[in-house]
Design a protein around this motif. Structure first.
Motif, mmCIF file in Angstrom:
data_model
loop_
_atom_site.group_PDB
_atom_site.id
_atom_site.type_symbol
_atom_site.label_atom_id
_atom_site.label_comp_id
_atom_site.label_asym_id
_atom_site.label_seq_id
_atom_site.Cartn_x
_atom_site.Cartn_y
_atom_site.Cartn_z
ATOM 1 N N ALA A 171 56.992 26.117 56.173
ATOM 2 C CA ALA A 171 56.255 26.723 57.280
ATOM 3 C C ALA A 171 57.158 27.643 58.090
ATOM 4 C CB ALA A 171 55.672 25.638 58.184
ATOM 5 N N GLY A 172 58.420 27.208 58.246
ATOM 6 C CA GLY A 172 59.373 28.025 58.991
ATOM 7 C C GLY A 172 59.600 29.368 58.318
ATOM 8 N N GLY A 173 59.715 29.349 57.010
ATOM 9 C CA GLY A 173 59.902 30.595 56.265
ATOM 10 C C GLY A 173 58.720 31.531 56.442
ATOM 11 N N ILE A 174 57.528 30.944 56.349
ATOM 12 C CA ILE A 174 56.312 31.741 56.542
ATOM 13 C C ILE A 174 56.321 32.347 57.942
ATOM 14 C CG2 ILE A 174 53.806 31.592 56.812
ATOM 15 C CD1 ILE A 174 53.810 29.469 54.591
ATOM 16 N N ALA A 175 56.723 31.541 58.930
ATOM 17 C CA ALA A 175 56.717 32.010 60.313
ATOM 18 C C ALA A 175 57.757 33.099 60.544
ATOM 19 C CB ALA A 175 56.963 30.842 61.258
ATOM 20 N N VAL A 176 58.908 32.974 59.903
ATOM 21 C CA VAL A 176 59.939 33.990 60.088
ATOM 22 C C VAL A 176 59.439 35.336 59.559
ATOM 23 C CG1 VAL A 176 62.207 34.766 59.291
ATOM 24 C CG2 VAL A 176 61.906 32.427 60.108
ATOM 25 N N LEU A 177 58.881 35.315 58.338
ATOM 26 C CA LEU A 177 58.356 36.562 57.769
ATOM 27 C C LEU A 177 57.218 37.117 58.625
ATOM 28 C CD1 LEU A 177 58.247 35.928 53.927
ATOM 29 C CD2 LEU A 177 59.866 37.273 55.289
ATOM 30 N N ASP A 220 63.604 41.298 75.361
ATOM 31 C CA ASP A 220 63.413 39.851 75.525
ATOM 32 C C ASP A 220 61.978 39.456 75.194
ATOM 33 O OD1 ASP A 220 62.807 41.290 77.920
ATOM 34 O OD2 ASP A 220 62.534 39.365 78.935
ATOM 35 N N ILE A 221 61.041 40.421 75.259
ATOM 36 C CA ILE A 221 59.661 40.113 74.866
ATOM 37 C C ILE A 221 59.589 39.922 73.348
ATOM 38 C CG2 ILE A 221 57.343 41.092 74.646
ATOM 39 C CD1 ILE A 221 57.714 42.260 77.415
ATOM 40 N N ALA A 222 60.276 40.795 72.614
ATOM 41 C CA ALA A 222 60.311 40.660 71.151
ATOM 42 C C ALA A 222 60.918 39.315 70.770
ATOM 43 C CB ALA A 222 61.124 41.806 70.544
ATOM 44 N N MET A 223 61.990 38.971 71.474
ATOM 45 C CA MET A 223 62.679 37.692 71.207
ATOM 46 C C MET A 223 61.725 36.516 71.483
ATOM 47 S SD MET A 223 65.532 37.058 70.047
ATOM 48 C CE MET A 223 65.764 35.428 69.400
ATOM 49 N N THR A 224 61.080 36.571 72.635
ATOM 50 C CA THR A 224 60.153 35.493 73.004
ATOM 51 C C THR A 224 59.031 35.373 71.977
ATOM 52 O OG1 THR A 224 60.615 35.991 75.311
ATOM 53 C CG2 THR A 224 58.703 34.590 74.863
ATOM 54 N N ALA A 225 58.453 36.516 71.592
ATOM 55 C CA ALA A 225 57.344 36.493 70.629
ATOM 56 C C ALA A 225 57.798 35.880 69.311
ATOM 57 C CB ALA A 225 56.813 37.905 70.415
ATOM 58 N N PHE A 226 59.020 36.223 68.901
ATOM 59 C CA PHE A 226 59.527 35.677 67.644
ATOM 60 C C PHE A 226 59.714 34.158 67.743
ATOM 61 C CE2 PHE A 226 63.023 34.640 64.703
ATOM 62 C CZ PHE A 226 62.363 34.966 63.525
ATOM 63 N N LEU A 227 60.261 33.722 68.866
ATOM 64 C CA LEU A 227 60.439 32.276 69.060
ATOM 65 C C LEU A 227 59.084 31.571 69.092
ATOM 66 C CD1 LEU A 227 63.367 32.152 71.651
ATOM 67 C CD2 LEU A 227 63.411 31.687 69.200
ATOM 68 N N LEU A 228 58.091 32.259 69.659
ATOM 69 C CA LEU A 228 56.753 31.663 69.689
ATOM 70 C C LEU A 228 56.185 31.554 68.274
ATOM 71 C CD1 LEU A 228 55.266 33.294 72.899
ATOM 72 C CD2 LEU A 228 55.821 30.885 72.521
ATOM 73 N N ALA A 229 56.527 32.523 67.418
ATOM 74 C CA ALA A 229 56.082 32.437 66.020
ATOM 75 C C ALA A 229 56.656 31.173 65.378
ATOM 76 C CB ALA A 229 56.526 33.685 65.253
ATOM 77 N N LEU A 230 57.917 30.888 65.694
ATOM 78 C CA LEU A 230 58.530 29.666 65.168
ATOM 79 C C LEU A 230 57.835 28.435 65.746
ATOM 80 C CD1 LEU A 230 62.346 30.519 65.168
ATOM 81 C CD2 LEU A 230 60.626 30.855 63.387
ATOM 82 N N LEU A 231 57.445 28.543 67.015
ATOM 83 C CA LEU A 231 56.736 27.424 67.654
ATOM 84 C C LEU A 231 55.404 27.178 66.955
ATOM 85 C CD1 LEU A 231 56.749 25.410 70.047
ATOM 86 C CD2 LEU A 231 55.465 27.107 71.337
ATOM 87 N N MET A 232 54.707 28.279 66.607
ATOM 88 C CA MET A 232 53.438 28.145 65.882
ATOM 89 C C MET A 232 53.663 27.341 64.602
ATOM 90 S SD MET A 232 52.244 32.127 66.070
ATOM 91 C CE MET A 232 52.346 33.022 67.624
ATOM 92 N N ALA A 233 54.728 27.695 63.888
ATOM 93 C CA ALA A 233 55.022 27.001 62.627
ATOM 94 C C ALA A 233 55.363 25.542 62.885
ATOM 95 C CB ALA A 233 56.172 27.698 61.917
ATOM 96 N N ILE A 287 54.451 23.616 65.419
ATOM 97 C CA ILE A 287 53.253 22.848 65.787
ATOM 98 C C ILE A 287 52.351 22.679 64.568
ATOM 99 C CG2 ILE A 287 51.153 22.867 67.183
ATOM 100 C CD1 ILE A 287 52.716 24.331 69.335
ATOM 101 N N GLY A 288 52.153 23.806 63.837
ATOM 102 C CA GLY A 288 51.241 23.770 62.697
ATOM 103 C C GLY A 288 51.713 22.859 61.570
ATOM 104 N N SER A 289 53.011 22.682 61.444
ATOM 105 C CA SER A 289 53.494 21.887 60.321
ATOM 106 C C SER A 289 53.829 20.458 60.730
ATOM 107 C CB SER A 289 54.715 22.553 59.681
ATOM 108 O OG SER A 289 55.755 22.654 60.621
ATOM 109 N N ALA A 290 53.685 20.153 62.012
ATOM 110 C CA ALA A 290 54.071 18.816 62.480
ATOM 111 C C ALA A 290 53.262 17.724 61.781
ATOM 112 C CB ALA A 290 53.908 18.726 63.992
ATOM 113 N N LEU A 291 51.942 17.817 61.913
ATOM 114 C CA LEU A 291 51.106 16.767 61.320
ATOM 115 C C LEU A 291 51.194 16.753 59.799
ATOM 116 C CD1 LEU A 291 47.942 16.694 63.600
ATOM 117 C CD2 LEU A 291 49.752 14.994 63.352
ATOM 118 N N PRO A 292 51.073 17.916 59.133
ATOM 119 C CA PRO A 292 51.181 17.889 57.669
ATOM 120 C C PRO A 292 52.487 17.281 57.182
ATOM 121 C CG PRO A 292 50.288 19.981 58.368
ATOM 122 C CD PRO A 292 50.691 19.262 59.618
#
Ligand SMILES: Nc1ncnc2c1ncn2[C@@H]1O[C@H](COP(=O)(O)OP(=O)(O)O)[C@@H](O)[C@H]1O
Ligand SMILES: [Mg+2]
Lengths: 414, 228
Positions: free
Chosen positions: A322-328, A376-389, A391-396
């Motif tokens: 999931a992390g790889g998907i989120a990074v891309l 810093d907005i680009a940085m924040t958005a990227f970190l949020l993408a990682l957060l999405m991954a 959260i999304g991969s926690a339960l699975p």
């Protein structure tokens, strides 16, 4: 670990279409967040920044003035302004100091009290030029050309209502600090139109004239302090308030003053809600994909567990996929969102004055709004993408971790 | 000390009316270097018994000891460590990781067993060569025949030099020629390396090659014969 990582990467490529769609979901979410954050930063920053530039990055006032500010009490002033301003100007990080007095007046041509009211301001000429940017907004005449110390500049709205023109001898009727009537007569030398209601509604004179009208000597109700960057205001306030010359006075950064502190808080709330919604929706997409992957690979995970893969190992496998998907997806999203935000930063969105006039007068709304795309907005958005991954991969991945080693055997049964 | 010692093992799936008594008090000892088959009809409890001996599951009653250690007292991670270090598995449907090459599949087992990285690939390549796949190291499972896949599985089970290899119906998904070949391979490995093998099967060909055949019927051992 390297082999597990390689396995995660290959797993991601197993169902290319699904992985790609998930990455694009992350891309979309990240792009939306990038644009939205740049937009919020830009619009609020513009509105608030203009205000901060006019109102001082940091302000020094009498504590009693601070608590009764709406009434502009002239008697709650700071004395010995010249010496104090000089001391502040010498402090590190200070680029500009401007004592200021504001009070309500009526504007008229004759000797009677007029019916047109204005917010009168007394401040140094440099303040009008550098902080109010009057030269950019001048529509007629000039800004305190210096023929006379009594010169008056009016906002376009006031000038129009009072029916005055350049060269007219006009009178501002105000009060002294103890409440007596006090007229201020002088020639109208300039008219400014800023598009900001509060300023177009103003009357402007030099600081000494206002001291004269208010009958206060070497004093002002506010000392405005400016640094290099308005974002550094809290630090500047800390520096300034340490000065022994300012003992007993109140030192405030603009970010801690109303109405801006409230608006900044609103901006934070808006940003927070938006981020939460987008992150949640995108995480849902990631969750869906990862859940399918875990289900499909139940026996595989079982086999690896039977060979000694730990629960953490199973989690690692899916979280890194999931992390790889989120990074891309995230990088692409930041790129696309960044480009869109940059467009909004350069071109902007024009609302028109009809719309901006509807805002309350203490919010200096601009007719054209621009985004502010910062690194810093680009940085924040990227970190949020990682957060999405995450959260999304926690339960699975927890589900993957709970797959029992016997699952390896079960698939053999037909 | 026996390699495996099962005493009066009971395993029941489900409860109440739906309860399935898969094992009803099974006792068996397995010595090092044995080549033993558990035979019996489908549903007789062969896989369940192998799960217990392979430490994939724990019994509801009775004890299972591996090299003297009672698995009932071990938690999940200790069981995982025990499996990783001491037990190799071969499954009916091969169960290779489809995105890994033959070499990587074998290497994964070695890595999960905690072997150091140095020399790991070489060791895996050697093992694959020993099972006759020297030229197919970089093939993915879908580029290999069933017999070849099961050979990779044998290499995967053997590479970490386990005390015991458990194979649940290893020939059930193979045609008879490749089934026989895989069996011969395992016998060779048993003879050459002294690895203990424990199978389940209802394939007569497998039973022919076994030195000991244990028969399970309805969750109980009904015969246990040694052959010469
Ligand atoms: N996970 C399970 N849940 C419920 N019943 C099971 C489970 N695994 C096996 N069984 C049942 O236990 C019995 C023995 O199964 P199994 O050990 O797989 O036999 P075999 O391998 O000899 O065919 C069968 O009746 C089977 O249906
Ligand atoms: Mg079975």
């Amino acid at each position: 670990m390297m082999l597990l990582l390689r396995l995660a990467v290959r797993n991601a490529r197993r169902n290319t279409v699904r992985t790609l769609l998930t990455a694009l979901t992350v891309t979309f979410g990240t792009a939306v967040l990038t644009v939205a954050m740049a937009w919020i930063t830009g619009v609020f920053g513009d509105v608030l920044g203009t205000a901060a530039d006019a109102a001082g990055h940091v302000r020094v006032v009498d504590p009693d003035f601070a608590s009764r500010e709406q009434m502009n009490p002239l008697y709650e002033h700071v004395t010995g302004v010249a010496a104090r301003a000089e001391a502040i100007a010498a402090m590190p990080g200070v680029s500009d100091v401007a004592p200021r007095i504001m009070t309500g007046v009526s504007v008229s041509v004759g000797d009677e009290i007029g019916e047109v009211f204005a917010l009168a301001m007394g401040a140094p000429k440099a303040y009008y030029e550098r902080r109010m940017r009057f030269d950019e907004h001048l529509v007629e005449g000039s800004i305190f050309p210096g023929q006379s110390p009594k010169e008056i500049v009016l906002g376009a709205t006031v000038a129009k209502r009072a029916g005055v023109k350049i060269g007219d001898d006009i009178v501002l009727f105000g009060q002294t600090q103890d409440g007596s009537m006090s007229p201020l007569r002088g020639p109208l030398v300039g008219i400014v139109h800023t598009g900001t209601a509060a300023i177009d509604q103003g009357a402007f004179v030099l600081l000494e004239r206002m001291m004269y009208m208010a009958d206060i000597d070497d004093a002002a109700t506010e000392i405005l302090v400016f640094g290099e960057d308005r974002d550094d205001a809290p630090a500047l306030a800390a520096t300034v308030s340490a000065a022994p010359e300012l003992n007993g006075l109140t030192v405030q950064a603009w970010t801690h003053r109303e109405p801006w502190s409230g608006m900044l808080a609103i901006a934070d709330v808006v940003r927070g809600i938006l981020v939460a919604i987008v992150v949640f929706i995108t995480a849902l997409g990631v969750w869906n994909t990862m859940m399918m992957s875990v289900m499909e690979r139940t026996s595989e995970i079982g086999v690896m567990r039977s060979m000694g893969l730990s629960r953490m190992g199973a989690v690692f496998l899916f979280v890194s996929e999931a992390g790889g998907i989120a990074v891309l997806g995230g990088l692409l999203g930041v790129a696309i969102g960044g480009a869109a935000a940059r467009y909004l930063e350069v071109v902007g969105v024009t609302l028109g004055e009809a719309t901006t006039a509807q805002f309350p007068s203490d919010i200096p709304m601009k007719a054209t709004l621009y985004a502010d795309m910062r690194p810093d907005i680009a940085m924040t958005a990227f970190l949020l993408a990682l957060l999405m991954a995450a959260i999304g991969s926690a339960l699975p991945s927890l589900r993957a971790a709970s797959i029992a080693p016997v699952e390896a055997m079960r698939t053999g049964r037909r | 000390m026996s390699l495996v010692s099962v005493v009066n093992a009971v395993k029941t799936y489900g409860t109440g009316e739906a309860a399935v008594h898969a094992l009803r008090g099974v006792s068996i000892e397995i010595e090092p270097a044995e080549f033993t088959v558990i035979s019996g009809p489908s549903g007789s409890g062969k896989s369940t018994l192998l799960n217990l001996i392979g430490c994939l599951d724990v019994p509801d009653g009775g004890t299972v000891r591996i090299e003297g250690r009672d698995v009932n007292g071990l938690d999940g991670s200790s069981l995982a460590a025990l499996r990783a270090a001491r037990i190799g598995f071969i499954f009916q449907s091969f169960n290779l990781i489809p995105v890994l090459t033959a070499l990587e599949n074998v290497e994964l087992a070695l890595q999960l067993a905690g072997a150091p990285a140095a020399g790991r690939r070489e060791k895996c390549a050697e093992t694959l060569t020993a099972v006759g796949l020297g030229g197919l190291l970089d093939r993915r499972p879908n580029q290999l025949s069933g017999g070849q896949q099961q050979r990779v599985a044998v290499a995967r089970a053997l590479v970490k030099q386990p005390a015991l290899v458990i194979a649940d119906e290893p020939t059930a998904n193979l045609d008879s020629t490749s089934g026989t070949a895989v069996l011969d391979l395992m016998r060779d490995m048993n003879a050459a390396r002294g690895v203990t093998f424990l199978f389940s099967t209802h394939d007569p060909k497998v039973m022919e090659r076994a030195r000991r055949v244990v028969t399970l019927t309805d969750g109980q051992i009904t015969a246990d014969e040694f052959r010469t």
